[in-house]
Design an enzyme around this catalytic site. Structure first.
Site, mmCIF file in Angstrom:
data_model
loop_
_atom_site.group_PDB
_atom_site.id
_atom_site.type_symbol
_atom_site.label_atom_id
_atom_site.label_comp_id
_atom_site.label_asym_id
_atom_site.label_seq_id
_atom_site.Cartn_x
_atom_site.Cartn_y
_atom_site.Cartn_z
ATOM 1 C CE LYS A 24 76.700 5.399 39.434
ATOM 2 N NZ LYS A 24 76.753 4.504 38.251
ATOM 3 C CG ASN A 25 79.270 6.399 36.230
ATOM 4 O OD1 ASN A 25 79.082 5.414 36.947
ATOM 5 N ND2 ASN A 25 78.283 7.014 35.586
ATOM 6 N NE ARG A 96 77.290 -0.830 30.133
ATOM 7 C CZ ARG A 96 77.301 -1.614 29.049
ATOM 8 N NH1 ARG A 96 76.716 -2.790 29.092
ATOM 9 N NH2 ARG A 96 77.876 -1.213 27.933
ATOM 10 C CB CYS A 120 70.221 1.558 35.939
ATOM 11 S SG CYS A 120 70.508 2.252 37.570
ATOM 12 N NE ARG A 125 73.469 0.276 30.964
ATOM 13 C CZ ARG A 125 73.794 0.773 32.156
ATOM 14 N NH1 ARG A 125 73.088 0.456 33.212
ATOM 15 N NH2 ARG A 125 74.830 1.583 32.276
ATOM 16 C CG ASP A 308 74.156 9.109 33.966
ATOM 17 O OD1 ASP A 308 73.452 8.292 33.348
ATOM 18 O OD2 ASP A 308 75.367 8.915 34.208
ATOM 19 N NE ARG A 401 73.322 0.251 41.314
ATOM 20 C CZ ARG A 401 73.199 -0.129 40.065
ATOM 21 N NH1 ARG A 401 72.018 -0.419 39.573
ATOM 22 N NH2 ARG A 401 74.248 -0.223 39.280
HETATM 23 N N1 EPU Z 1 75.946 0.471 23.317
HETATM 24 C C1 EPU Z 1 76.023 -0.290 22.178
HETATM 25 N N2 EPU Z 1 76.973 -1.262 22.113
HETATM 26 C C2 EPU Z 1 77.845 -1.493 23.125
HETATM 27 C C3 EPU Z 1 77.766 -0.685 24.280
HETATM 28 C C4 EPU Z 1 76.795 0.296 24.336
HETATM 29 O O1 EPU Z 1 75.233 -0.120 21.263
HETATM 30 O O2 EPU Z 1 78.670 -2.406 23.021
HETATM 31 C C5 EPU Z 1 74.882 1.488 23.430
HETATM 32 C C6 EPU Z 1 73.923 1.137 24.561
HETATM 33 O O3 EPU Z 1 72.894 0.300 24.109
HETATM 34 C C7 EPU Z 1 73.421 2.493 24.992
HETATM 35 C C8 EPU Z 1 74.567 3.434 24.657
HETATM 36 O O4 EPU Z 1 75.449 2.711 23.819
HETATM 37 O O5 EPU Z 1 72.293 2.831 24.254
HETATM 38 C C9 EPU Z 1 75.363 3.939 25.846
HETATM 39 O O6 EPU Z 1 76.053 2.896 26.471
HETATM 40 P P1 EPU Z 1 77.510 3.072 27.093
HETATM 41 O O7 EPU Z 1 78.206 1.754 26.954
HETATM 42 O O8 EPU Z 1 78.174 4.270 26.538
HETATM 43 O O9 EPU Z 1 77.163 3.394 28.589
HETATM 44 P P2 EPU Z 1 77.528 2.497 29.824
HETATM 45 O O10 EPU Z 1 78.978 2.271 29.796
HETATM 46 O O11 EPU Z 1 76.586 1.376 29.901
HETATM 47 C C10 EPU Z 1 78.026 4.526 31.370
HETATM 48 C C11 EPU Z 1 77.648 4.901 32.765
HETATM 49 C C12 EPU Z 1 76.177 5.267 32.786
HETATM 50 C C13 EPU Z 1 75.963 6.452 31.826
HETATM 51 C C14 EPU Z 1 76.487 6.102 30.426
HETATM 52 C C15 EPU Z 1 76.440 7.272 29.469
HETATM 53 C C16 EPU Z 1 79.130 3.592 34.129
HETATM 54 C C17 EPU Z 1 79.322 2.456 35.069
HETATM 55 N N3 EPU Z 1 77.913 3.789 33.660
HETATM 56 O O12 EPU Z 1 77.193 3.445 31.016
HETATM 57 O O13 EPU Z 1 75.859 5.661 34.107
HETATM 58 O O14 EPU Z 1 74.601 6.749 31.749
HETATM 59 O O15 EPU Z 1 77.842 5.639 30.507
HETATM 60 O O16 EPU Z 1 77.208 8.313 29.940
HETATM 61 O O17 EPU Z 1 80.058 4.310 33.859
HETATM 62 C C18 EPU Z 1 74.431 6.032 35.946
HETATM 63 O O18 EPU Z 1 75.428 6.431 36.576
HETATM 64 O O19 EPU Z 1 73.245 6.170 36.372
HETATM 65 C C19 EPU Z 1 74.619 5.389 34.648
HETATM 66 C C20 EPU Z 1 73.674 4.676 34.053
#
Ligand code: EPU
Length: 431
Positions: A24-25, A96, A120, A125, A308, A401
């Protein structure tokens, strides 16, 4: 949104082989990257899950031509003529990854409008990493009532230091930098395998990128990107879910079509608690060998243990001998499943909001539970597989999802799990 639920009758050790789907990601950013070119992007091994369908619908709403061949797990995308640069509120709040369209749109057409993304409910986020980066590259960002409006002439390459190695933030900036003028350096970049898969896709589209997979990525902007035909990376989180399920039920499961190296943070921990791991080029076998042992686990960005799989591993630890500690270090509110596991009789509690203490092993008993988010839902299914009696999991639209045919694949391994479909009542006729 469906009101379907899963009913699980536990007690069967899972045995057999399972084919792991595309990630997915990894697929989501590649679909967004198709906005960077007028030519056709073809993605094979596409996971047929709700987030992917939503991303395709979102791209369709921008004027992108989508041709989805479900039986082949293949999508053809052509973004030649875009008619809109605005992400609608429903797509944005649901996912997201909706925000991943901003980097490509800014780079290709110099504008993009998107509400703050949802996804989620697992803690804060933000998207400040993305916004800071776009702004440093010359974009203007105005925010009104939670909607971001970006504009730019041609983006200009910059040296960017990320406050946090955000997964989607790195992907957005990487895509934006491909068509920017000059060189961009992203320092403190995310090293997640899905970021590397995106970079590989972009390179095949004509981008000049070095260092993806390390915390320093260099991008030399080019004038144009081209079409590509590629295969989606295998889903390490789906693979990890089946590996954990196999071990905690005392079974023997072989995962096919996996990237063995990407799974190491998980297989390392499965071995730590007593699992026996065998690996080949693209398969991993996980089997039980007597009692499971308690352990201490912390989630971290890759190559740390993936957040995850935190909830699923906690479900496993309810079956391990002794006291385990699970520290969530990526998201600030990802222990919502703990109260649901307690309904099944798990001896689990939280401290400080980000640590779960688990005393095991506990005999779990079937109960009615609710999936609060995607991975929490998977963890409840796993707990149901070792509980006596019947476990019900509602709100499984969260699970749909991100997992393709999770119930069907589990049944093939011997699990007793059924999806109970709820038909929406027929609308009263007013004519
Ligand atoms: N964060 C910041 N500032 C930012 C962005 C993020 O402080 O501008 C913090 C967030 O608050 C959080 C942490 O960084 O505490 C991780 O956020 P990140 O942006 O790295 O994750 P994401 O892009 O929101 C993706 C995956 C998630 C997965 C995480 C970590 C996608 C669409 N989602 O999320 O997947 O948990 O990376 O590997 O790629 C899932 O598949 O269930 C899922 C939640």
């Amino acid at each position: 949104m469906s009101g379907d639920r899963f009913v699980v009758r536990g007690g069967v050790p899972l045995r057999g082989a399972v084919q792991i789907s595309g990630s997915k990601n990894a697929a989501l950013p590649i679909l967004a990257a198709a906005l960077l070119t007028r030519e056709e992007v073809v993605l094979d091994n596409l996971p047929l899950i709700e987030d992917i369908r939503r991303m395709l619908a979102l791209l369709g709403s921008l004027g992108v031509k989508i041709d989805l061949d479900e039986s082949a797990h293949r999508v053809r995308i052509r973004s030649a003529d875009l008619r809109s640069f605005t992400i609608d509120g429903e797509h944005a709040t649901a996912m997201r990854a909706s925000f991943l369209t901003m980097g490509p749109l800014l780079a290709r057409v110099g504008q993009g409008i998107a509400p703050a993304p949802g996804g989620c409910a697992i803690g804060r986020r933000p998207v400040n990493v993305d916004i800071k980066g776009f702004t440093a590259m010359g974009a203007t960002c105005r925010e009104e009532d939670g909607v971001y409006k970006f504009t730019a002439d041609r983006l200009v390459g910059q040296r960017l230091y990320l406050d946090y190695p955000s997964h989607t933030g790195t992907e957005n900036l990487l895509m934006a930098a491909c068509l920017a003028k000059g060189r961009t350096i992203i320092k403190h970049a995310s090293t997640e395998p899905e970021v590397v898969a995106l970079a590989e896709c972009l390179v095949r589209m004509g981008a000049k990128i070095r260092g993806a997979g390390s915390s320093l990525i260099e991008i030399e902007g080019v004038g144009e990107l081209y079409g590509v035909h590629l295969r989606c990376l295998s889903d390490r989180i789906e693979a990890g879910t089946f590996a954990i399920a196999g071990l905690m039920t005392g079974g023997d499961v072989t995962l096919h079509d996996v990237n063995v190296a990407h799974l190491e943070p998980v297989t390392h921990k499965l071995a730590d608690v007593g699992g026996v791991i065998e690996e080949g080029d693209n398969w991993v076998r996980v089997r039980a060998n007597g009692h499971l042992r308690a352990c201490e686990l912390q989630t971290l960005p890759y190559p740390g243990f993936p957040t995850d799989l935190q909830a699923c591993f906690a479900a496993l630890l309810t079956q391990a001998e002794g006291t385990s500690f699970v520290h969530e270090r990526v998201f600030d509110d990802r222990l919502g499943y703990v109260s649901e596991l307690r309904k099944l009789g798990a001896d689990i509690r939280t401290s400080g909001g980000q640590t779960a203490h688990i005393d095991g092993p506990s005999q779990l008993h079937g109960a009615e539970t609710r999936a609060g988010d995607l991975r929490a839902g998977a963890a409840l299914i796993l707990a149901g597989l070792v509980a006596d009696g019947e476990t019900e999991i509602s709100d499984i639209h969260h699970i749909d999802r991100g997992y393709e045919q999770l119930d069907g694949k589990l049944r093939n391994l011997g699990a007793r799990i059924e999806r109970v479909r709820v038909r929406e009542p027929a609308r009263a006729s007013h004519n």
